[in-house]
Design a protein around this motif. Structure first.
Motif, PDB file in Angstrom:
ATOM      1  N   LEU A   1     -40.255  77.474  40.605  1.00  0.00           N
ATOM      2  CA  LEU A   1     -41.701  77.398  40.403  1.00  0.00           C
ATOM      3  C   LEU A   1     -42.195  78.357  39.317  1.00  0.00           C
ATOM      4  O   LEU A   1     -43.303  78.188  38.811  1.00  0.00           O
ATOM      5  CB  LEU A   1     -42.432  77.677  41.721  1.00  0.00           C
ATOM      6  N   THR A   2     -41.367  79.335  38.941  1.00  0.00           N
ATOM      7  CA  THR A   2     -41.772  80.294  37.899  1.00  0.00           C
ATOM      8  C   THR A   2     -41.418  79.817  36.493  1.00  0.00           C
ATOM      9  O   THR A   2     -41.792  80.463  35.521  1.00  0.00           O
ATOM     10  CB  THR A   2     -41.140  81.680  38.142  1.00  0.00           C
ATOM     11  N   VAL A   3     -40.689  78.711  36.388  1.00  0.00           N
ATOM     12  CA  VAL A   3     -40.317  78.183  35.071  1.00  0.00           C
ATOM     13  C   VAL A   3     -41.503  77.370  34.552  1.00  0.00           C
ATOM     14  O   VAL A   3     -41.827  76.318  35.095  1.00  0.00           O
ATOM     15  CB  VAL A   3     -39.041  77.310  35.133  1.00  0.00           C
ATOM     16  N   PRO A   4     -42.176  77.873  33.502  1.00  0.00           N
ATOM     17  CA  PRO A   4     -43.407  77.201  33.062  1.00  0.00           C
ATOM     18  C   PRO A   4     -43.168  75.900  32.307  1.00  0.00           C
ATOM     19  O   PRO A   4     -42.080  75.651  31.776  1.00  0.00           O
ATOM     20  CB  PRO A   4     -44.056  78.241  32.151  1.00  0.00           C
ATOM     21  N   PHE A   5     -44.189  75.099  32.274  1.00  0.00           N
ATOM     22  CA  PHE A   5     -44.225  73.868  31.484  1.00  0.00           C
ATOM     23  C   PHE A   5     -43.788  74.199  30.062  1.00  0.00           C
ATOM     24  O   PHE A   5     -44.207  75.191  29.478  1.00  0.00           O
ATOM     25  CB  PHE A   5     -45.663  73.333  31.479  1.00  0.00           C
ATOM     26  N   GLY A   6     -42.926  73.354  29.507  1.00  0.00           N
ATOM     27  CA  GLY A   6     -42.504  73.538  28.122  1.00  0.00           C
ATOM     28  C   GLY A   6     -41.413  74.572  27.923  1.00  0.00           C
ATOM     29  O   GLY A   6     -41.102  74.923  26.788  1.00  0.00           O
ATOM     30  N   LYS A   7     -40.831  75.070  28.983  1.00  0.00           N
ATOM     31  CA  LYS A   7     -39.742  76.053  28.897  1.00  0.00           C
ATOM     32  C   LYS A   7     -38.571  75.557  29.746  1.00  0.00           C
ATOM     33  O   LYS A   7     -38.753  74.819  30.701  1.00  0.00           O
ATOM     34  CB  LYS A   7     -40.178  77.415  29.421  1.00  0.00           C
ATOM     35  N   THR A   8     -37.384  75.996  29.371  1.00  0.00           N
ATOM     36  CA  THR A   8     -36.212  75.705  30.187  1.00  0.00           C
ATOM     37  C   THR A   8     -35.521  77.011  30.543  1.00  0.00           C
ATOM     38  O   THR A   8     -35.732  78.038  29.890  1.00  0.00           O
ATOM     39  CB  THR A   8     -35.194  74.795  29.462  1.00  0.00           C
ATOM     40  N   MET A   9     -34.713  76.943  31.568  1.00  0.00           N
ATOM     41  CA  MET A   9     -33.858  78.051  31.963  1.00  0.00           C
ATOM     42  C   MET A   9     -32.515  77.449  32.349  1.00  0.00           C
ATOM     43  O   MET A   9     -32.398  76.237  32.529  1.00  0.00           O
ATOM     44  CB  MET A   9     -34.455  78.820  33.146  1.00  0.00           C
ATOM     45  N   THR A  10     -31.528  78.304  32.498  1.00  0.00           N
ATOM     46  CA  THR A  10     -30.212  77.867  32.938  1.00  0.00           C
ATOM     47  C   THR A  10     -30.018  78.250  34.408  1.00  0.00           C
ATOM     48  O   THR A  10     -30.786  79.039  34.969  1.00  0.00           O
ATOM     49  CB  THR A  10     -29.091  78.521  32.110  1.00  0.00           C
TER      50      THR A  10
ATOM     51  N   VAL B   1     -41.737  71.095  41.832  1.00  0.00           N
ATOM     52  CA  VAL B   1     -40.763  72.188  41.767  1.00  0.00           C
ATOM     53  C   VAL B   1     -39.819  71.757  40.644  1.00  0.00           C
ATOM     54  O   VAL B   1     -38.961  70.907  40.836  1.00  0.00           O
ATOM     55  CB  VAL B   1     -40.030  72.379  43.109  1.00  0.00           C
ATOM     56  N   PRO B   2     -40.007  72.328  39.448  1.00  0.00           N
ATOM     57  CA  PRO B   2     -39.458  71.729  38.218  1.00  0.00           C
ATOM     58  C   PRO B   2     -37.966  71.924  37.984  1.00  0.00           C
ATOM     59  O   PRO B   2     -37.538  72.552  37.016  1.00  0.00           O
ATOM     60  CB  PRO B   2     -40.284  72.404  37.127  1.00  0.00           C
ATOM     61  N   CYS B   3     -37.155  71.317  38.822  1.00  0.00           N
ATOM     62  CA  CYS B   3     -35.705  71.392  38.644  1.00  0.00           C
ATOM     63  C   CYS B   3     -35.264  70.704  37.356  1.00  0.00           C
ATOM     64  O   CYS B   3     -34.192  70.997  36.829  1.00  0.00           O
ATOM     65  CB  CYS B   3     -34.983  70.822  39.853  1.00  0.00           C
ATOM     66  N   HIS B   4     -36.095  69.820  36.810  1.00  0.00           N
ATOM     67  CA  HIS B   4     -35.749  69.146  35.554  1.00  0.00           C
ATOM     68  C   HIS B   4     -35.723  70.119  34.383  1.00  0.00           C
ATOM     69  O   HIS B   4     -35.143  69.824  33.349  1.00  0.00           O
ATOM     70  CB  HIS B   4     -36.732  67.992  35.265  1.00  0.00           C
ATOM     71  N   ARG B   5     -36.327  71.292  34.533  1.00  0.00           N
ATOM     72  CA  ARG B   5     -36.367  72.299  33.458  1.00  0.00           C
ATOM     73  C   ARG B   5     -35.130  73.187  33.432  1.00  0.00           C
ATOM     74  O   ARG B   5     -35.040  74.097  32.615  1.00  0.00           O
ATOM     75  CB  ARG B   5     -37.622  73.162  33.608  1.00  0.00           C
ATOM     76  N   ILE B   6     -34.176  72.916  34.309  1.00  0.00           N
ATOM     77  CA  ILE B   6     -32.955  73.709  34.350  1.00  0.00           C
ATOM     78  C   ILE B   6     -31.859  72.945  33.606  1.00  0.00           C
ATOM     79  O   ILE B   6     -31.576  71.783  33.909  1.00  0.00           O
ATOM     80  CB  ILE B   6     -32.531  74.006  35.802  1.00  0.00           C
ATOM     81  N   ILE B   7     -31.271  73.622  32.635  1.00  0.00           N
ATOM     82  CA  ILE B   7     -30.246  73.009  31.789  1.00  0.00           C
ATOM     83  C   ILE B   7     -28.955  73.821  31.891  1.00  0.00           C
ATOM     84  O   ILE B   7     -28.952  74.931  32.429  1.00  0.00           O
ATOM     85  CB  ILE B   7     -30.716  72.914  30.317  1.00  0.00           C
ATOM     86  N   GLY B   8     -27.895  73.275  31.362  1.00  0.00           N
ATOM     87  CA  GLY B   8     -26.607  73.955  31.378  1.00  0.00           C
ATOM     88  C   GLY B   8     -26.590  75.143  30.432  1.00  0.00           C
ATOM     89  O   GLY B   8     -27.395  75.242  29.504  1.00  0.00           O
ATOM     90  N   ALA B   9     -25.658  76.061  30.659  1.00  0.00           N
ATOM     91  CA  ALA B   9     -25.525  77.250  29.812  1.00  0.00           C
ATOM     92  C   ALA B   9     -25.271  76.874  28.361  1.00  0.00           C
ATOM     93  O   ALA B   9     -25.616  77.619  27.444  1.00  0.00           O
ATOM     94  CB  ALA B   9     -24.399  78.140  30.341  1.00  0.00           C
TER      95      ALA B   9
END
Length: 156
Positions: free
Chosen positions: A85-94, A124-132
């Motif tokens: 939930l802390t990953v904002p719109f327009g950003k990705t994290m691994t 709950v933006p799991c789509h914003r999580i990408i591979g390393a």
């Protein structure tokens, strides 16, 4: 009692389920209740708010959600979903970024597993999580939908 409705979206119909505490499922496939509680095709305030906010998101009028949630997972899964939930719109994290947020850098695979069990897609933006390696990785709704969501958010 689980209350359910569906909405049309650019990436297929979306099922929304809620309890009296909040939204418990947002996804692309009908989901049976985790408690085997009967599901009724009616709405409550949480379902109506969720449907409205999702429609605003797809119309590019909303970048964050303000919806009561009723998640049902292990303590670890819930901590991962809270971190998502802390990953904002327009950003990705691994997955590694999320593991580090949880002060558990060795939990990358466990984070990936919890991410895959996220019952509340998009919100709950799991789509914003990408591979390393910065590549798209699995998405319970399918990689084509993940790609569409990331494109919608200006990421690809």
């Amino acid at each position: 009692m689980i209350l359910q409705t569906s909405i049309s979206s650019p990436i297929d119909d979306i099922i929304i389920q809620a309890t009296n505490k909040g939204v418990s499922y947002v996804g692309f496939y009908p989901k049976q209740s985790y408690t085997h509680t009967p599901i009724e095709q009616v709405t409550n305030q949480a379902v109506l708010i969720c449907a409205e906010q999702l429609n605003e998101y797809f119309s590019a009028e909303r970048t964050s959600f303000d919806i009561p949630l009723d998640t049902h997972g292990t303590p670890f899964q819930n901590s991962v979903w809270q971190a998502l939930l802390t990953v904002p719109f327009g950003k990705t994290m691994t997955y590694g970024d999320i593991a580090n947020k949880l002060n558990n850098p060795k939990a990358v695979r466990a984070v990936g597993a919890a991410n895959g069990k996220n019952p509340i897609s998009i919100i709950v933006p799991c789509h914003r999580i990408i591979g390393a390696n910065a590549k798209l990785t699995g998405y319970a709704g399918g990689l084509a939908r993940k790609q569409w969501l990331l494109k919608h958010e200006g990421l690809i």
